[in-house]
Enzyme design. Structure first.
Site, PDB file in Angstrom:
ATOM      1  N   LYS A  73      -1.264  13.587  50.908  1.00 48.42           N
ATOM      2  CA  LYS A  73      -2.205  13.544  49.899  1.00 48.42           C
ATOM      3  C   LYS A  73      -1.834  12.202  48.972  1.00 48.42           C
ATOM      4  O   LYS A  73      -0.801  12.273  48.452  1.00 48.42           O
ATOM      5  CB  LYS A  73      -2.208  14.724  49.161  1.00 48.42           C
ATOM      6  CG  LYS A  73      -3.261  14.886  48.117  1.00 48.42           C
ATOM      7  CD  LYS A  73      -3.766  16.287  47.625  1.00 48.42           C
ATOM      8  CE  LYS A  73      -4.692  16.358  46.454  1.00 48.42           C
ATOM      9  NZ  LYS A  73      -6.058  15.609  46.682  1.00 48.42           N
ATOM     10  N   THR A 127     -14.591  13.241  47.503  1.00 45.82           N
ATOM     11  CA  THR A 127     -13.283  12.376  47.469  1.00 45.82           C
ATOM     12  C   THR A 127     -12.947  12.894  45.810  1.00 45.82           C
ATOM     13  O   THR A 127     -13.487  12.814  44.958  1.00 45.82           O
ATOM     14  CB  THR A 127     -13.543  11.068  47.534  1.00 45.82           C
ATOM     15  OG1 THR A 127     -14.031  10.738  48.890  1.00 45.82           O
ATOM     16  CG2 THR A 127     -12.554  10.113  47.210  1.00 45.82           C
ATOM     17  N   MET A 149     -10.566  14.836  56.991  1.00 42.31           N
ATOM     18  CA  MET A 149     -11.845  15.954  56.592  1.00 42.31           C
ATOM     19  C   MET A 149     -13.133  15.436  57.448  1.00 42.31           C
ATOM     20  O   MET A 149     -13.793  15.962  57.929  1.00 42.31           O
ATOM     21  CB  MET A 149     -11.840  15.731  55.204  1.00 42.31           C
ATOM     22  CG  MET A 149     -11.010  16.636  54.306  1.00 42.31           C
ATOM     23  SD  MET A 149     -11.262  18.210  54.840  1.00 42.31           S
ATOM     24  CE  MET A 149     -12.933  18.684  54.780  1.00 42.31           C
ATOM     25  N   GLY A 153     -16.054   8.150  55.711  1.00 44.30           N
ATOM     26  CA  GLY A 153     -14.584   8.368  56.049  1.00 44.30           C
ATOM     27  C   GLY A 153     -14.521   9.283  57.084  1.00 44.30           C
ATOM     28  O   GLY A 153     -13.632  10.178  57.231  1.00 44.30           O
ATOM     29  N   ALA A 154     -15.235   9.120  58.137  1.00 40.70           N
ATOM     30  CA  ALA A 154     -15.568   9.881  59.506  1.00 40.70           C
ATOM     31  C   ALA A 154     -14.314   9.800  60.387  1.00 40.70           C
ATOM     32  O   ALA A 154     -14.254  11.056  60.982  1.00 40.70           O
ATOM     33  CB  ALA A 154     -16.578   9.572  60.092  1.00 40.70           C
ATOM     34  N   THR A 200      -8.820  19.753  42.358  1.00 44.68           N
ATOM     35  CA  THR A 200      -8.961  21.250  42.018  1.00 44.68           C
ATOM     36  C   THR A 200      -8.104  21.587  40.947  1.00 44.68           C
ATOM     37  O   THR A 200      -8.703  22.378  40.063  1.00 44.68           O
ATOM     38  CB  THR A 200      -8.806  21.872  43.522  1.00 44.68           C
ATOM     39  OG1 THR A 200      -9.275  21.510  44.370  1.00 44.68           O
ATOM     40  CG2 THR A 200      -9.139  23.463  43.288  1.00 44.68           C
ATOM     41  N   HIS A 206       0.184  20.732  48.352  1.00 47.73           N
ATOM     42  CA  HIS A 206      -0.805  20.163  49.459  1.00 47.73           C
ATOM     43  C   HIS A 206       0.286  19.474  50.297  1.00 47.73           C
ATOM     44  O   HIS A 206       1.290  18.935  50.060  1.00 47.73           O
ATOM     45  CB  HIS A 206      -1.932  19.090  48.903  1.00 47.73           C
ATOM     46  CG  HIS A 206      -2.793  19.657  48.268  1.00 47.73           C
ATOM     47  ND1 HIS A 206      -2.924  20.300  46.915  1.00 47.73           N
ATOM     48  CD2 HIS A 206      -4.071  19.931  48.726  1.00 47.73           C
ATOM     49  CE1 HIS A 206      -4.238  20.643  46.741  1.00 47.73           C
ATOM     50  NE2 HIS A 206      -4.848  20.511  47.544  1.00 47.73           N
TER      51      HIS A 206
HETATM   52  N1  LIG Z   1     -13.663  18.308  47.887  1.00 50.15           N
HETATM   53  C1  LIG Z   1     -13.142  18.954  48.922  1.00 50.15           C
HETATM   54  O1  LIG Z   1     -13.421  20.170  49.250  1.00 50.15           O
HETATM   55  C2  LIG Z   1     -11.950  18.237  49.247  1.00 50.15           C
HETATM   56  C3  LIG Z   1     -11.601  16.855  49.009  1.00 50.15           C
HETATM   57  N2  LIG Z   1     -10.742  16.208  49.752  1.00 50.15           N
HETATM   58  C4  LIG Z   1     -10.650  14.998  49.459  1.00 50.15           C
HETATM   59  O2  LIG Z   1     -11.202  13.953  50.159  1.00 50.15           O
HETATM   60  C5  LIG Z   1     -10.587  12.837  50.571  1.00 50.15           C
HETATM   61  C6  LIG Z   1     -10.534  12.369  51.853  1.00 50.15           C
HETATM   62  O3  LIG Z   1      -9.156  13.273  52.094  1.00 50.15           O
HETATM   63  P1  LIG Z   1      -8.659  13.371  53.746  1.00 50.15           P
HETATM   64  O4  LIG Z   1      -9.645  13.480  54.766  1.00 50.15           O
HETATM   65  O5  LIG Z   1      -7.438  14.138  53.800  1.00 50.15           O
HETATM   66  O6  LIG Z   1      -8.333  11.851  53.629  1.00 50.15           O
HETATM   67  P2  LIG Z   1      -7.914  10.447  54.975  1.00 50.15           P
HETATM   68  O7  LIG Z   1      -7.281   9.550  54.236  1.00 50.15           O
HETATM   69  O8  LIG Z   1      -7.501  11.575  56.065  1.00 50.15           O
HETATM   70  O9  LIG Z   1      -9.450  10.273  55.342  1.00 50.15           O
HETATM   71  C7  LIG Z   1     -10.065   9.136  54.477  1.00 50.15           C
HETATM   72  C8  LIG Z   1     -10.733   8.371  55.384  1.00 50.15           C
HETATM   73  O10 LIG Z   1     -11.487   7.432  54.716  1.00 50.15           O
HETATM   74  C9  LIG Z   1     -11.137   5.966  55.291  1.00 50.15           C
HETATM   75  N3  LIG Z   1     -11.311   4.974  54.547  1.00 50.15           N
HETATM   76  C10 LIG Z   1     -10.558   4.340  53.690  1.00 50.15           C
HETATM   77  N4  LIG Z   1     -11.153   2.981  53.124  1.00 50.15           N
HETATM   78  C11 LIG Z   1     -12.607   3.116  53.649  1.00 50.15           C
HETATM   79  C12 LIG Z   1     -13.654   2.633  53.317  1.00 50.15           C
HETATM   80  N5  LIG Z   1     -13.651   1.392  52.354  1.00 50.15           N
HETATM   81  N6  LIG Z   1     -14.862   2.863  53.745  1.00 50.15           N
HETATM   82  C13 LIG Z   1     -14.984   4.019  54.441  1.00 50.15           C
HETATM   83  N7  LIG Z   1     -13.817   4.738  54.838  1.00 50.15           N
HETATM   84  C14 LIG Z   1     -12.790   4.482  54.264  1.00 50.15           C
HETATM   85  C15 LIG Z   1      -9.534   6.304  55.801  1.00 50.15           C
HETATM   86  O11 LIG Z   1      -9.270   5.302  56.326  1.00 50.15           O
HETATM   87  P3  LIG Z   1      -7.688   4.989  56.197  1.00 50.15           P
HETATM   88  O12 LIG Z   1      -7.033   6.257  56.975  1.00 50.15           O
HETATM   89  O13 LIG Z   1      -7.172   3.597  57.141  1.00 50.15           O
HETATM   90  O14 LIG Z   1      -7.360   4.604  54.841  1.00 50.15           O
HETATM   91  C16 LIG Z   1      -9.847   7.557  56.290  1.00 50.15           C
HETATM   92  O15 LIG Z   1     -10.104   7.534  57.689  1.00 50.15           O
HETATM   93  C17 LIG Z   1      -9.344  12.654  49.320  1.00 50.15           C
HETATM   94  O16 LIG Z   1      -9.809  11.946  48.513  1.00 50.15           O
HETATM   95  C18 LIG Z   1      -9.182  14.332  49.403  1.00 50.15           C
HETATM   96  O17 LIG Z   1      -8.467  14.497  48.105  1.00 50.15           O
HETATM   97  C19 LIG Z   1     -10.313  16.919  50.736  1.00 50.15           C
HETATM   98  C20 LIG Z   1     -10.162  18.032  51.169  1.00 50.15           C
HETATM   99  C21 LIG Z   1     -11.281  18.880  50.629  1.00 50.15           C
HETATM  100  O1  LIG Z   2      -6.538  16.078  49.638  1.00 49.23           O
HETATM  101  C1  LIG Z   2      -6.737  17.408  50.070  1.00 49.23           C
HETATM  102  O2  LIG Z   2      -6.185  17.769  51.190  1.00 49.23           O
HETATM  103  C2  LIG Z   2      -7.542  18.155  49.099  1.00 49.23           C
HETATM  104  N1  LIG Z   2      -7.896  17.791  48.009  1.00 49.23           N
HETATM  105  C3  LIG Z   2      -8.789  18.430  47.227  1.00 49.23           C
HETATM  106  C4  LIG Z   2      -8.227  18.396  45.531  1.00 49.23           C
HETATM  107  O3  LIG Z   2      -7.806  17.252  45.640  1.00 49.23           O
HETATM  108  O4  LIG Z   2      -8.490  19.291  45.097  1.00 49.23           O
HETATM  109  C5  LIG Z   2      -9.263  19.521  47.668  1.00 49.23           C
HETATM  110  C6  LIG Z   2      -8.469  20.417  48.742  1.00 49.23           C
HETATM  111  O5  LIG Z   2      -7.406  20.991  47.846  1.00 49.23           O
HETATM  112  C7  LIG Z   2      -7.763  19.731  49.698  1.00 49.23           C
END
Ligand SMILES: NC(=O)C1=CN([C@@H]2O[C@H](COP(=O)(O)OP(=O)(O)OC[C@H]3O[C@@H](n4cnc5c(N)ncnc54)[C@H](OP(=O)(O)O)[C@@H]3O)[C@@H](O)[C@H]2O)C=CC1
Ligand SMILES: O=C(O)C1=N[C@H](C(=O)O)C[C@H](O)C1
Length: 285
Positions: free
Chosen positions: A167, A104, A16, A11-12, A174, A163
């Site tokens: 999202k 995720t 995030m 998900g680079a 959380t 959020h």
């Molecule tokens: N545990 C924690 O501390 C946190 C968890 N999260 C969670 O992390 C997840 C990602 O958040 P966020 O970065 O904001 O989301 P984004 O949508 O910005 O990033 C996700 C990335 O994964 C890509 N993606 C989609 N399908 C695939 C695939 N098959 N293989 C690889 N990559 C793929 C997306 O592409 P595309 O944009 O084209 O769909 C995008 O680049 C969410 O579920 C969020 O709730 C977020 C922050 C903190």
């Molecule tokens: O999607 C986000 O941005 C976040 N998702 C996580 C969650 O669903 O708890 C963690 C954080 O709050 C950011």
């Protein structure tokens, strides 16, 4: 020169993933000494495929393109993607015996089960929030609940989360985790009811419910407020991110912990969480 940890980010190109790449690779960041980003993985249709992952993340080039392919070697994988993308990531990690950090949220019950299965063969840290402040607040919320659950007049607990508008899942992972831990601390004979929003003629609030309210506004990187309401007074426990680096730094700490444990030894196969990483697994509940 000491050996660095070979990190693959899944998900680079996402919000995030970019911050994980930036903190791991940017020479001005303290954690950069620990990691070498060896793969920046996203899906084949992503518009950033082929571009340098450092450039995508807003730092200088790191010589690693955003790619759909998995690397030949890695010491650990960090996943911030989508629920539908996670299964393939877990398969790769199991097949290659790579430790995995799963950040995720919005996973199905089947996916939670397959994570537990995968953890029989590889070590996995799985947590809905990698933030130190959030995990500490979860412990505080448990303690407040335990202290007040039998208060005269009763205790009402509601969870508000805010959020960014992008999202995809609600309520946040959380918020659900806060609710799960608080529910355990309520420890009543009656089962806890998880109530998501309220509308219409709902009748009076019952004693054994936890309410959830998901707000989606602008670019908020994540905020949780736990309201402990009594008759005559209330406590509000608020934990808010100013930016995404608290999650990225936490994920890198989890990756480092999987590879080096607390004593330099790799963690054995198992399903861990951020309480384990942060040394809060045995904190008073
Ligand atoms: N545990 C924690 O501390 C946190 C968890 N999260 C969670 O992390 C997840 C990602 O958040 P966020 O970065 O904001 O989301 P984004 O949508 O910005 O990033 C996700 C990335 O994964 C890509 N993606 C989609 N399908 C695939 C695939 N098959 N293989 C690889 N990559 C793929 C997306 O592409 P595309 O944009 O084209 O769909 C995008 O680049 C969410 O579920 C969020 O709730 C977020 C922050 C903190
Ligand atoms: O999607 C986000 O941005 C976040 N998702 C996580 C969650 O669903 O708890 C963690 C954080 O709050 C950011």
């Amino acid at each position: 020169m000491s050996k660095t940890i070979k990190l693959a980010v899944h998900g680079a190109a996402g919000r995030m993933g970019q911050r994980v790449v930036a903190l791991a690779a940017d020479a001005s960041e303290s954690s950069a000494a620990d990691f070498t980003v060896v793969a920046a993985i996203d899906h084949a249709g992503h518009p950033k495929i082929g571009q340098d992952a450092g450039t995508v993340a807003g730092i200088s080039q790191i010589g690693v393109p955003v790619a759909a392919d998995w690397p030949g070697a890695a010491d650990v994988v960090i996943d911030f993607s989508l629920p539908e993308a996670l299964d393939a990531c877990v398969e790769q990690c199991v097949a290659n015996a790579w430790p995995l950090v799963v950040a995720t949220t919005g996973l199905s019950e089947a996916q939670k089960n397959s994570l537990a299965n995968a953890a029989h063969s590889i070590p996995i840290v799985w947590a809905p929030s990698m933030s130190l402040a959030v995990n500490l607040s979860m412990r505080v919320a448990q303690q407040i609940t335990t202290a007040l659950r039998d208060v005269a007049g009763g205790l009402d607990i509601e969870i508000l989360e805010r959020h960014h508008r992008f999202k995809a899942d609600a309520p946040s992972g959380t918020a659900l985790k806060f609710g799960e831990l608080i529910g355990e601390a309520m420890a009543d004979e009656e089962p806890v009811m998880h109530v998501h929003g309220r509308e219409g003629h709902t009748g009076q609030r019952t004693r054994n419910e936890i309410g959830y309210h998901a707000i989606r506004v602008g670019d908020n990187p994540g905020e949780h407020t736990i309201v402990f309401g009594m008759l005559g007074e209330r406590i509000e426990l608020n934990v808010a991110a100013s930016n995404r680096d608290c999650y990225a730094a936490g994920a890198l700490a989890a990756a480092k912990w999987l590879v080096g444990g607390n004593d330099g030894q790799p963690m054995p196969a198992g399903l861990y969480n951020m309480f384990d990483v942060l040394g809060m697994a045995d904190a008073a509940k």
